[in-house]
Enzyme design. Sequence first.
Site, mmCIF file in Angstrom:
data_model
loop_
_atom_site.group_PDB
_atom_site.id
_atom_site.type_symbol
_atom_site.label_atom_id
_atom_site.label_comp_id
_atom_site.label_asym_id
_atom_site.label_seq_id
_atom_site.Cartn_x
_atom_site.Cartn_y
_atom_site.Cartn_z
ATOM 1 N N TYR A 95 16.646 51.559 41.011
ATOM 2 C CA TYR A 95 17.342 51.273 42.273
ATOM 3 C C TYR A 95 17.468 52.490 43.198
ATOM 4 O O TYR A 95 18.507 52.709 43.807
ATOM 5 C CB TYR A 95 18.726 50.667 42.011
ATOM 6 C CG TYR A 95 18.814 49.790 40.785
ATOM 7 C CD1 TYR A 95 17.836 48.828 40.504
ATOM 8 C CD2 TYR A 95 19.871 49.904 39.893
ATOM 9 C CE1 TYR A 95 17.910 48.021 39.380
ATOM 10 C CE2 TYR A 95 19.959 49.099 38.763
ATOM 11 C CZ TYR A 95 18.973 48.171 38.511
ATOM 12 O OH TYR A 95 19.048 47.384 37.385
ATOM 13 N N HIS A 96 16.369 53.246 43.338
ATOM 14 C CA HIS A 96 16.387 54.450 44.164
ATOM 15 C C HIS A 96 15.280 54.425 45.227
ATOM 16 O O HIS A 96 14.437 55.328 45.272
ATOM 17 C CB HIS A 96 16.217 55.696 43.287
ATOM 18 C CG HIS A 96 17.290 55.910 42.287
ATOM 19 N ND1 HIS A 96 17.147 56.755 41.197
ATOM 20 C CD2 HIS A 96 18.546 55.396 42.195
ATOM 21 C CE1 HIS A 96 18.259 56.751 40.480
ATOM 22 N NE2 HIS A 96 19.118 55.923 41.060
ATOM 23 N N PRO A 97 15.233 53.447 46.121
ATOM 24 C CA PRO A 97 14.144 53.399 47.101
ATOM 25 C C PRO A 97 14.307 54.444 48.201
ATOM 26 O O PRO A 97 15.427 54.804 48.572
ATOM 27 C CB PRO A 97 14.263 51.983 47.666
ATOM 28 C CG PRO A 97 15.740 51.688 47.581
ATOM 29 C CD PRO A 97 16.184 52.335 46.292
ATOM 30 N N ASP A 119 10.105 54.902 44.535
ATOM 31 C CA ASP A 119 11.252 54.526 43.703
ATOM 32 C C ASP A 119 11.098 55.199 42.348
ATOM 33 O O ASP A 119 10.007 55.632 41.976
ATOM 34 C CB ASP A 119 11.309 52.999 43.546
ATOM 35 C CG ASP A 119 12.591 52.492 42.890
ATOM 36 O OD1 ASP A 119 13.582 53.252 42.854
ATOM 37 O OD2 ASP A 119 12.600 51.343 42.413
#
Length: 525
Positions: A455-457, A286
Site C-alpha cells: 500500500y505504498h503507491p 509500489d
Amino acid sequence: MYDYVIVGAGSAGSVLAARLTEDPSVRVCLVEAGPVDSEPNIHVPAAFGRLFRTRLDWDLDTHEEPHLDRRRVYLPRGRVLGGTSSINTMVYIRGNRLDFDSWGQPGWSYDELLPYFKRSEDNERGASAYHGVGGPLSVADGRSRNPMSAAFVEAAAEAGHQVNDDFNAGSQDGFGFFQVNQRNGRRESCATAFLHPVLDRPNLTVETNVQVLRILIEDGRAVGVVGRRLDDEVVLRAEREVVLSAGAYHSPHLLMLSGVGPAALLSALGIPVVLDAPMVGQNLQDHALVPLVYTHPHPISLLTAGDPANLKLFMEEGRGMLTSNGPESGGFARTSDDLPAPDVEYLGAPVMFADSGLGTPTHHSFSYGPSMLTPRSRGWVMLASDDPTAKPKIRHNYFAEEEDMRAAIVATRMGTEIARQKALAPYTEGMHEPPASESDADLRAYIRQYAHSIYHPAGTCAMGSVVDADLRLSGVDGLRVVDASVMPTLVRGNPNAAVIAIAEKAADLIKGVTPLPAAADALVS
C-alpha cells in the site's frame, strides 16, 4: 471563493490546510470525498484492518497483474479525514538519504528535507540531530511490544543482522522496533495531528462528503473544482491556486478527467484535451510484499486483543495489545553486498495477516515478509471511463523486470532463514500456505501466487516530468500537486513521513517564504 482549494484531506492535504491558514488573511477550502474521522476503529491502532473495504476505504484494486498469475491486487486507500493516515499501520519511516538525493530536484535533497521532517515531529525520545520536538505529529515508541515482535528482532540478530534502535538516524540497516504515529496509545493521523487543532480557524473551510469530479480550467489556468455531494453539484473557486493532494491514484485520475493527460487516451474517451501530458499517470511504483505467515499454539497473538483485560488496559492506560500497529518490529537489509543502501524492509506483525489483510485470522500466528523497496518495474494509472465516479484503471506491473523477481527470491529466502533461528522457533511451528520448497523455481511460483501490495503507491505526477521542483503543473497555471505522486522514485520505507515532509516544504513554496536552512552532517545511509 477561496484563495486556495485543496483536493484531498489526507496526509498532504491536512498539513497544507494547517500551514496555509497560519496566515489569517488566507482563505482555504479543504475538500474530502469521505466523512469526518469519527469512526471509533480509526483511533484504536490494532483495529485498522476492520476499516478495509468499508465506507472509509476507496477499495481500489489493480487490473490483472500479468506477472502475478493475472491476479487483481487489493489497494486500500483512506476515504476519510486523514486519508490513508487514518487507516494505515502508523509506521514512522522517512526513507534513505539516497532516495531524496537521487531525485535530482533542486531543493529536495535529504539535507534540505530533514528540517521539514523535524519541524513536523514531536518525538517522545527528545530532540537530536535527526529528530524534533514540539511539532504537531506525535512520534512514539510502540506500547504493545508483543513477545513475538521481540523474538523477531532477536532471531534476525541470530541470523547475522545487526540491531538498530532508530531507522531514521545514522543508518537504516538492521532490525528493531519501529517508532509509530501514536499519542497516548491512540492513532495519530494527519487529521488528529494537523487538522483537528485548527478546525476553529475562521479562514479554514472543510467540506466533507464531496467527491471532486474535475478541475475547472479557464484560459489555461485552474480556477476551482466541481464536485458532488450526493446528487448536488458543488463548485468551489480558487483565486490563487488549486492544489491536488488526492494521492498517487486519484491525483492523476483527476488531472485526466480535467483534460490534462495523454491526448490519445483522453480523445478516445471524448474528453476535451486541455494539455497533452503523456507522463500523467505513468511511472507508478509500489512496494510489493511477500507474505510469510507462521502459526503456533501460544495465545499471545492479536486474536486475543479484544479480551476484557486488554480492552481495560487500552481504555485506562493506553497500553497493551490494542495499541499494536500490526508491524511492531522489522528491519532493513540488502539482497546483495554491492548495493549502496537496503533494498528490503521486513515487517513483523503478531497476527495472521493473510489475503492482503482481508483474510480472517484463524490461528495464533506471526506474520512477516520482505517488502521490496527499490522496484525497477513501473505501472500506470489510466481512465477507465469518462464517468468521473468510475474507479481508475490501475496496473502496477509488479515483477515485470526480472531483477525485481531475483531480489524478491533472495529476500524471501533470507526471511525463511530468520524463521529457523532459536529465538523465533516457538512461533514458527507451522506455516500457512508455504512454498513447495526453497528452490528458485518454487519461490518464484510462491511470489507470483501470494505477493501483494503493502500500500505504498507513488510516482504518477513526478517532479521533472509532470510537475516542476516547485510542484507546479507544467502547462497549467494555478495548479500544483502535493502528495506521493510527485516522488520521482519511491522512498525506501513506509512513505507517509516523506509525504508529510513534502507537504511541509510545499506549504513554504506556496507561501513564498524562505526555505528552512539545510541540515548539516546528518547522514542516513
